[in-house]
Design an enzyme around this catalytic site. Structure first.
Site, PDB file in Angstrom:
ATOM      1  CB  SER A  27       4.456  33.829  16.896  1.00 59.50           C
ATOM      2  OG  SER A  27       4.728  33.232  15.659  1.00 59.50           O
ATOM      3  CE  LYS A  76       6.918  36.213   6.278  1.00 61.37           C
ATOM      4  NZ  LYS A  76       6.972  34.774   6.013  1.00 61.37           N
ATOM      5  CG  ASP A 110       9.791  32.242   6.846  1.00 61.51           C
ATOM      6  OD1 ASP A 110       9.441  31.839   7.969  1.00 61.51           O
ATOM      7  OD2 ASP A 110       9.283  33.229   6.280  1.00 61.51           O
TER       8      ASP A 110
HETATM    9  P1  NDP Z   1       1.462  34.770  -0.981  1.00 62.41           P
HETATM   10  O1  NDP Z   1       0.216  35.550  -0.916  1.00 62.41           O
HETATM   11  O2  NDP Z   1       2.772  35.495  -1.098  1.00 62.41           O
HETATM   12  O3  NDP Z   1       1.408  33.743  -2.218  1.00 62.41           O
HETATM   13  C1  NDP Z   1       0.223  33.164  -2.578  1.00 62.41           C
HETATM   14  C2  NDP Z   1       0.465  32.014  -3.551  1.00 62.41           C
HETATM   15  O4  NDP Z   1      -0.725  31.241  -3.569  1.00 62.41           O
HETATM   16  C3  NDP Z   1       0.741  32.467  -4.963  1.00 62.41           C
HETATM   17  O5  NDP Z   1       1.629  31.554  -5.571  1.00 62.41           O
HETATM   18  C4  NDP Z   1      -0.646  32.380  -5.598  1.00 62.41           C
HETATM   19  O6  NDP Z   1      -0.646  32.178  -7.001  1.00 62.41           O
HETATM   20  C5  NDP Z   1      -1.189  31.140  -4.917  1.00 62.41           C
HETATM   21  N1  NDP Z   1      -2.648  31.094  -4.931  1.00 62.41           N
HETATM   22  C6  NDP Z   1      -3.499  31.895  -4.258  1.00 62.41           C
HETATM   23  N2  NDP Z   1      -4.768  31.531  -4.503  1.00 62.41           N
HETATM   24  C7  NDP Z   1      -4.712  30.458  -5.362  1.00 62.41           C
HETATM   25  C8  NDP Z   1      -5.697  29.618  -5.970  1.00 62.41           C
HETATM   26  N3  NDP Z   1      -6.998  29.801  -5.775  1.00 62.41           N
HETATM   27  N4  NDP Z   1      -5.263  28.604  -6.768  1.00 62.41           N
HETATM   28  C9  NDP Z   1      -3.947  28.398  -6.992  1.00 62.41           C
HETATM   29  N5  NDP Z   1      -2.975  29.163  -6.424  1.00 62.41           N
HETATM   30  C10 NDP Z   1      -3.356  30.177  -5.613  1.00 62.41           C
HETATM   31  O7  NDP Z   1       1.435  33.793   0.298  1.00 62.41           O
HETATM   32  P2  NDP Z   1       2.633  33.393   1.228  1.00 62.41           P
HETATM   33  O8  NDP Z   1       3.705  32.839   0.390  1.00 62.41           O
HETATM   34  O9  NDP Z   1       2.974  34.505   2.128  1.00 62.41           O
HETATM   35  O10 NDP Z   1       1.978  32.251   2.156  1.00 62.41           O
HETATM   36  C11 NDP Z   1       1.630  30.983   1.641  1.00 62.41           C
HETATM   37  C12 NDP Z   1       1.267  30.048   2.786  1.00 62.41           C
HETATM   38  O11 NDP Z   1       2.403  29.676   3.527  1.00 62.41           O
HETATM   39  C13 NDP Z   1       0.266  30.627   3.781  1.00 62.41           C
HETATM   40  O12 NDP Z   1      -0.712  29.641   4.035  1.00 62.41           O
HETATM   41  C14 NDP Z   1       1.108  30.851   5.027  1.00 62.41           C
HETATM   42  O13 NDP Z   1       0.341  30.706   6.200  1.00 62.41           O
HETATM   43  C15 NDP Z   1       2.117  29.730   4.904  1.00 62.41           C
HETATM   44  N6  NDP Z   1       3.362  29.994   5.641  1.00 62.41           N
HETATM   45  C16 NDP Z   1       3.713  29.116   6.634  1.00 62.41           C
HETATM   46  C17 NDP Z   1       4.878  29.295   7.333  1.00 62.41           C
HETATM   47  C18 NDP Z   1       5.234  28.332   8.413  1.00 62.41           C
HETATM   48  O14 NDP Z   1       6.105  28.649   9.223  1.00 62.41           O
HETATM   49  N7  NDP Z   1       4.630  27.179   8.459  1.00 62.41           N
HETATM   50  C19 NDP Z   1       5.803  30.408   7.053  1.00 62.41           C
HETATM   51  C20 NDP Z   1       5.351  31.269   5.981  1.00 62.41           C
HETATM   52  C21 NDP Z   1       4.174  31.043   5.312  1.00 62.41           C
HETATM   53  P3  NDP Z   1      -0.640  33.404  -8.048  1.00 62.41           P
HETATM   54  O15 NDP Z   1       0.779  33.853  -8.158  1.00 62.41           O
HETATM   55  O16 NDP Z   1      -1.189  32.827  -9.298  1.00 62.41           O
HETATM   56  O17 NDP Z   1      -1.536  34.481  -7.460  1.00 62.41           O
END
Ligand code: NDP
Length: 270
Positions: A27, A76, A110
């Site tokens: 950013s 957030k 977002d």
């Molecule tokens: P969170 O930590 O809030 O959520 C993580 C998610 O990933 C959960 O659903 C979790 O499942 C799942 N997960 C984690 N490890 C595994 C695994 N080994 N196998 C299967 N599922 C898994 O993350 P965020 O929502 O904050 O971010 C997600 C992604 O989005 C990031 O890569 C971030 O960089 C990207 N992002 C991009 C943006 C953009 O502008 N392009 C904006 C915001 C985010 P469970 O519930 O089972 O733990």
């Protein structure tokens, strides 16, 4: 890579992105390139704020006279509680990624940012959408997709979290393993991307016109790599990053932001 400050050492600036970790954030580069291009001071910094020090850090940020702050993982929800007023998307999602400091107003860019990026894709009207993940960014995508009245199903490793998110937005739950994708026009990966995650997706049965969309940016995930190898249309999170950033800056400055300048700044990344 831009300089990342610890919050106690953050200098005066106009804008910042806060999170933990935040050193990887693109950013500052994206916004400073645009600020320069319109003759403004490139004054957007990255500040590391541990979750446990959020309130103290926000006090200092207010004292430094910042105008606007973007918020990333894991802050957030704390930002949502800190602000006095919310836009509709932030209120419905329960998370704030953009704060107007003077008015303590929180927005979620977002959700509209994600939606804006779909315009460049050849999708049918109201595409059938599968969202994989149930974390913070998945909530923003679910909000976006449901506000556009797409048909949404959610799959998550922990199915209870998928059910809870689906409940909030009136979506369905997809509980299968492997994950079946044959009925969807758009498959969105919103799982966290620090390490490569091998999702059990039955890509072979996808419609040839299906779009695989990963919120992750900066490198190709196994999710996108496999979809690409089958000839599906793929999209990473770069344009969403650009859109949410542009919407944030437009709200702070009341001036339109040329997305092409933000995108070009990201293309030069290491
Ligand atoms: P969170 O930590 O809030 O959520 C993580 C998610 O990933 C959960 O659903 C979790 O499942 C799942 N997960 C984690 N490890 C595994 C695994 N080994 N196998 C299967 N599922 C898994 O993350 P965020 O929502 O904050 O971010 C997600 C992604 O989005 C990031 O890569 C971030 O960089 C990207 N992002 C991009 C943006 C953009 O502008 N392009 C904006 C915001 C985010 P469970 O519930 O089972 O733990």
């Amino acid at each position: 890579m831009s300089t990342c400050f610890e919050w106690r050492e953050a200098p005066a600036a106009q804008f910042a992105v806060i999170g933990d970790p935040v050193g990887h954030s693109m950013s500052p580069r994206m916004h400073n390139t645009w600020l320069r291009s319109v003759g403004r001071e490139p004054s957007y910094i990255a500040v590391r704020v541990p979750e446990s020090e959020f309130d103290l850090a926000m006090e200092r940020i207010c004292g430094l006279g910042l105008a606007g702050v973007n918020v990333t993982v894991p802050l957030k929800e704390l930002a949502f509680k800190w602000v006095d007023t919310l836009d509709q998307a932030a209120a419905e999602i329960g998370a704030v990624n953009c704060i107007d400091i003077a008015s303590r107003h929180g927005r979620n860019t977002d959700s509209p940012g994600f939606l804006a990026t779909l315009a460049t894709l050849k999708l049918p009207d109201r595409p059938r959408t599968l969202l994989i993940g149930a974390g913070g960014s998945a909530a923003a995508v679910a909000h976006a997709v449901c506000s556009a009245r797409f048909d949404l199903a959610i799959w998550n490793r922990t199915s209870e979290r998928a059910a809870a998110l689906a409940d909030r937005f009136g979506a369905k739950v997809n509980v299968g393993q492997p994950i079946t994708v044959d009925e969807y026009d758009l498959v969105v990966n919103a799982t966290s991307g620090i390490e490569d995650i091998e999702l059990p997706i039955a890509w072979e049965s996808a419609k040839p016109s299906a779009v695989a969309y990963d919120l992750m940016y900066g490198r190709e995930t196994p999710f996108l790599g496999y979809a690409r190898s089958l000839g599906l249309i793929v999209k990473d999170g770069t344009d969403m990053l650009v859109e949410q950033g542009a919407l944030s800056m437009e709200g702070w400055l009341g001036q339109s932001v040329d997305r092409r300048i933000l995108s070009a700044a990201l293309e030069g990344r290491p």
